[in-house]
Design a protein around this motif. Structure first.
Motif, PDB file in Angstrom:
ATOM      1  N   GLU A 248       0.828  -1.207   0.000  1.00 54.94           N
ATOM      2  CA  GLU A 248       0.000   0.000   0.000  1.00 54.94           C
ATOM      3  C   GLU A 248       0.856   1.248   0.000  1.00 54.94           C
ATOM      4  N   VAL A 249       0.247   2.332  -0.477  1.00 54.75           N
ATOM      5  CA  VAL A 249       0.883   3.650  -0.500  1.00 54.75           C
ATOM      6  C   VAL A 249       0.017   4.627   0.276  1.00 54.75           C
ATOM      7  N   ARG A 250       0.665   5.530   1.003  1.00 51.56           N
ATOM      8  CA  ARG A 250      -0.016   6.597   1.725  1.00 51.56           C
ATOM      9  C   ARG A 250       0.440   7.948   1.169  1.00 51.56           C
ATOM     10  N   ALA A 251      -0.488   8.854   0.987  1.00 54.22           N
ATOM     11  CA  ALA A 251      -0.162  10.230   0.596  1.00 54.22           C
ATOM     12  C   ALA A 251      -1.331  11.111   0.991  1.00 54.22           C
ATOM     13  N   GLY A 252      -1.057  12.383   1.256  1.00 59.30           N
ATOM     14  CA  GLY A 252      -2.119  13.243   1.750  1.00 59.30           C
ATOM     15  C   GLY A 252      -2.306  14.543   1.003  1.00 59.30           C
ATOM     16  N   VAL A 253      -1.238  15.321   0.855  1.00 55.36           N
ATOM     17  CA  VAL A 253      -1.395  16.685   0.351  1.00 55.36           C
ATOM     18  C   VAL A 253      -1.804  16.718  -1.120  1.00 55.36           C
ATOM     19  N   TYR A 254      -1.625  15.597  -1.831  1.00 54.50           N
ATOM     20  CA  TYR A 254      -2.001  15.536  -3.242  1.00 54.50           C
ATOM     21  C   TYR A 254      -3.464  15.946  -3.473  1.00 54.50           C
ATOM     22  N   VAL A 255      -4.323  15.722  -2.486  1.00 54.02           N
ATOM     23  CA  VAL A 255      -5.752  15.978  -2.678  1.00 54.02           C
ATOM     24  C   VAL A 255      -6.029  17.467  -2.904  1.00 54.02           C
ATOM     25  N   PHE A 256      -5.200  18.333  -2.296  1.00 56.15           N
ATOM     26  CA  PHE A 256      -5.333  19.779  -2.476  1.00 56.15           C
ATOM     27  C   PHE A 256      -4.146  20.362  -3.253  1.00 56.15           C
ATOM     28  N   PHE A 257      -2.953  19.773  -3.046  1.00 55.61           N
ATOM     29  CA  PHE A 257      -1.696  20.321  -3.535  1.00 55.61           C
ATOM     30  C   PHE A 257      -1.441  21.697  -2.923  1.00 55.61           C
ATOM     31  N   ASP A 258      -0.247  22.243  -3.155  1.00 54.37           N
ATOM     32  CA  ASP A 258       0.120  23.550  -2.622  1.00 54.37           C
ATOM     33  C   ASP A 258       1.370  24.033  -3.339  1.00 54.37           C
ATOM     34  N   LEU A 259       1.887  25.179  -2.927  1.00 59.02           N
ATOM     35  CA  LEU A 259       3.026  25.777  -3.613  1.00 59.02           C
ATOM     36  C   LEU A 259       4.319  25.005  -3.385  1.00 59.02           C
ATOM     37  N   VAL A 260       4.465  24.369  -2.230  1.00 61.76           N
ATOM     38  CA  VAL A 260       5.636  23.517  -2.013  1.00 61.76           C
ATOM     39  C   VAL A 260       5.644  22.374  -3.013  1.00 61.76           C
ATOM     40  N   MET A 261       4.488  21.737  -3.203  1.00 64.44           N
ATOM     41  CA  MET A 261       4.406  20.639  -4.163  1.00 64.44           C
ATOM     42  C   MET A 261       4.624  21.142  -5.598  1.00 64.44           C
ATOM     43  N   LYS A 262       4.171  22.363  -5.874  1.00 64.41           N
ATOM     44  CA  LYS A 262       4.431  22.946  -7.193  1.00 64.41           C
ATOM     45  C   LYS A 262       5.922  23.093  -7.404  1.00 64.41           C
ATOM     46  N   ASN A 263       6.652  23.572  -6.392  1.00 54.27           N
ATOM     47  CA  ASN A 263       8.094  23.721  -6.513  1.00 54.27           C
ATOM     48  C   ASN A 263       8.815  22.377  -6.591  1.00 54.27           C
ATOM     49  N   VAL A 264       8.294  21.376  -5.897  1.00 55.29           N
ATOM     50  CA  VAL A 264       8.876  20.034  -5.987  1.00 55.29           C
ATOM     51  C   VAL A 264       8.731  19.493  -7.408  1.00 55.29           C
ATOM     52  N   GLY A 265       7.642  19.870  -8.077  1.00 52.02           N
ATOM     53  CA  GLY A 265       7.457  19.485  -9.467  1.00 52.02           C
ATOM     54  C   GLY A 265       6.398  18.444  -9.715  1.00 52.02           C
ATOM     55  N   VAL A 266       5.545  18.172  -8.706  1.00 55.47           N
ATOM     56  CA  VAL A 266       4.526  17.130  -8.886  1.00 55.47           C
ATOM     57  C   VAL A 266       3.150  17.710  -9.219  1.00 55.47           C
ATOM     58  N   CYS A 267       3.039  19.022  -9.297  1.00 53.90           N
ATOM     59  CA  CYS A 267       1.776  19.641  -9.702  1.00 53.90           C
ATOM     60  C   CYS A 267       2.070  21.011 -10.287  1.00 53.90           C
ATOM     61  N   SER A 268       1.058  21.610 -10.877  1.00 55.15           N
ATOM     62  CA  SER A 268       1.167  22.979 -11.365  1.00 55.15           C
ATOM     63  C   SER A 268       0.326  23.887 -10.464  1.00 55.15           C
ATOM     64  N   VAL A 269       0.480  25.187 -10.630  1.00 54.14           N
ATOM     65  CA  VAL A 269      -0.348  26.134  -9.877  1.00 54.14           C
ATOM     66  C   VAL A 269      -1.824  25.858 -10.127  1.00 54.14           C
ATOM     67  N   ASP A 270      -2.160  25.449 -11.351  1.00 54.03           N
ATOM     68  CA  ASP A 270      -3.562  25.199 -11.707  1.00 54.03           C
ATOM     69  C   ASP A 270      -4.144  23.948 -11.063  1.00 54.03           C
ATOM     70  N   ASP A 271      -3.316  23.158 -10.399  1.00 51.31           N
ATOM     71  CA  ASP A 271      -3.812  21.972  -9.694  1.00 51.31           C
ATOM     72  C   ASP A 271      -4.161  22.262  -8.237  1.00 51.31           C
ATOM     73  N   ILE A 272      -3.751  23.400  -7.716  1.00 51.75           N
ATOM     74  CA  ILE A 272      -3.936  23.701  -6.296  1.00 51.75           C
ATOM     75  C   ILE A 272      -5.405  24.004  -6.027  1.00 51.75           C
ATOM     76  N   ALA A 273      -6.030  23.143  -5.230  1.00 56.44           N
ATOM     77  CA  ALA A 273      -7.480  23.219  -5.024  1.00 56.44           C
ATOM     78  C   ALA A 273      -7.876  24.064  -3.822  1.00 56.44           C
ATOM     79  N   LEU A 274      -6.976  24.270  -2.879  1.00 53.98           N
ATOM     80  CA  LEU A 274      -7.288  25.017  -1.661  1.00 53.98           C
ATOM     81  C   LEU A 274      -6.756  26.434  -1.756  1.00 53.98           C
ATOM     82  N   SER A 275      -7.556  27.402  -1.355  1.00 53.35           N
ATOM     83  CA  SER A 275      -7.105  28.784  -1.278  1.00 53.35           C
ATOM     84  C   SER A 275      -7.803  29.470  -0.118  1.00 53.35           C
ATOM     85  N   VAL A 276      -7.315  30.624   0.230  1.00 53.75           N
ATOM     86  CA  VAL A 276      -7.941  31.439   1.279  1.00 53.75           C
ATOM     87  C   VAL A 276      -8.502  32.700   0.637  1.00 53.75           C
TER      88      VAL A 276
END
Length: 382
Positions: free
Chosen positions: A229-257
């Motif tokens: 099995e694999v566990r992962a969490g932040v992928y569901v919303f993504f964020d700017l750290v993940m964008k910088n890591v390279g696993v998503c784009s800004v357009d994938d980030i689902a959570l905002s304030v």
């Protein structure tokens, strides 16, 4: 409810992006032939987790006992509490198990294992215990090739407990940003965890589950041979750290304030908003990465990023947005901030760390394809 009626600051969730993120991860796990157990600490929200389960996830991971209690009350029974258990929390874990919850705990030392066994014997309960191993030197865990692993395994393999599996978390993946390095760490994570399970089995200690996971290594893995099995969490919303890591784009980030402009410091080029660190968190996860977004990337109300701007400062209830050079799309042209961002106008801020920003809010305002808004409650506390 209309999005323009929301009081600010508030957490806004783009359901189209969230559903797309869930589908992407689930399809990747199915291609690799492993079970996927999402980490619910990112959302702490029943509706979000139900969407993950509906997409094919089996079981969940939690980071607090309160999460385990709340999700069990919502009907989810297969729960992994993935923080090394302290003896003081065992009565609550016991209560969950006695009510029918298949909750699993983890340990990474002989004293912790002994405490679980002793408590289990006293209460005639055989806990399902997984052993955490350290495959990247990031945080906690036992070395996969060391003697302590077998010592812990033998201690658990008796009255009061059983070894349910081994698990690891390649948290150092957040510090990487190239496909080659991420793939290398994903293989190191897999190999170390599989080695741990193999050593336990060769010593006569059953070890059914082999669990790995972080959002970057989950996407980077090319093979998960030996992993269950694999566990992962932040992928569901993504964020700017993940964008910088390279696993998503800004357009994938689902959570905002969502925030409101409350003032200007024109001589400084500052736009003052009502989302400070109480709304965004103090997480500065992008500070050490290739692009620093301050406390977040501002967007227009429709979610269009304002490249060239960042939240450069955050007091308790005040955020400061200013023009900065964040990436190649940034504009250096002068902007009349009072005209472009008048008092009372609204903006949305993408977070550095979705888990930390989400934790500041009791409610996620979910926006559907028709711009309808539904409030979803989040859990807080421990």
């Amino acid at each position: 409810m209309d999005i323009n009626e929301l009081d600010t600051p508030c957490a806004v969730l783009d359901l189209f992006r969230m559903d797309r993120n869930i589908k992407r991860m689930q399809e990747h796990m199915e291609e690799l032939g492993v079970k996927f157990r999402p980490h619910a600490k990112t959302s702490k929200c029943v509706e979000v987790v139900n969407a993950q389960i509906a997409a094919g996830a089996r079981g969940i991971t939690v980071s607090t006992v309160k999460e385990a209690e709340a999700f069990f009350a919502a009907g989810i029974t297969d729960i992994l509490y993935a923080v090394c258990i302290s003896a003081a929390k065992l009565p609550r874990i016991l209560a969950l198990r006695r009510r029918g919850c298949n909750v699993k705990v983890i340990v990474d030392s002989v004293p912790a294992a002994r405490a679980v066994c002793d408590f289990g014997r006293r209460h005639n309960e055989r806990f399902d215990v997984w052993i955490e191993v350290d495959t990247d030197g990031h945080r906690s865990g036992i070395p996969p090739a060391g003697g302590e692993l077998l010592e812990v395994g033998r201690l658990l393999h008796g009255q009061g407990a059983r070894v349910g599996g081994v698990l690891t978390h390649a948290g150092s993946s957040y510090e990487l940003h190239t496909p080659e390095k991420l793939a290398g760490l994903a293989e190191r994570e897999r190999a170390g965890c599989v080695l741990s399970a193999t050593r336990l089995r060769e010593a006569g200690i059953p070890c059914e589950h082999v669990s790995v996971g972080s959002t970057p290594t989950a996407f980077a893995a090319g093979s998960l041979e030996g992993v269950t099995e694999v566990r992962a969490g932040v992928y569901v919303f993504f964020d700017l750290v993940m964008k910088n890591v390279g696993v998503c784009s800004v357009d994938d980030i689902a959570l905002s304030v969502m925030t409101t402009v409350i003032g200007h410091q024109k001589d400084k080029g500052w736009i003052m908003v009502d989302a400070g660190w109480m709304a965004m968190s103090r997480d500065r996860g992008t500070a050490g990465q290739t692009l620093d977004y301050g406390y977040g990337l501002p967007c227009l109300p429709d979610g269009t990023p304002l490249h060239g701007f960042a939240v450069i400062g955050a007091n308790q209830e005040h955020g400061i947005i200013s023009r900065v050079a964040t990436d190649a799309k940034s504009s250096t042209a002068d902007v009349d901030i009072e005209a472009e961002f008048p008092l009372g106008c609204r903006l949305r801020i993408l977070p550095n760390h979705a888990c930390a920003t989400g934790a500041q809010h009791d409610v996620l305002y979910a926006i559907d394809a028709n711009a309808g808004v539904t409030p979803w409650q989040r859990f807080r506390g421990w």
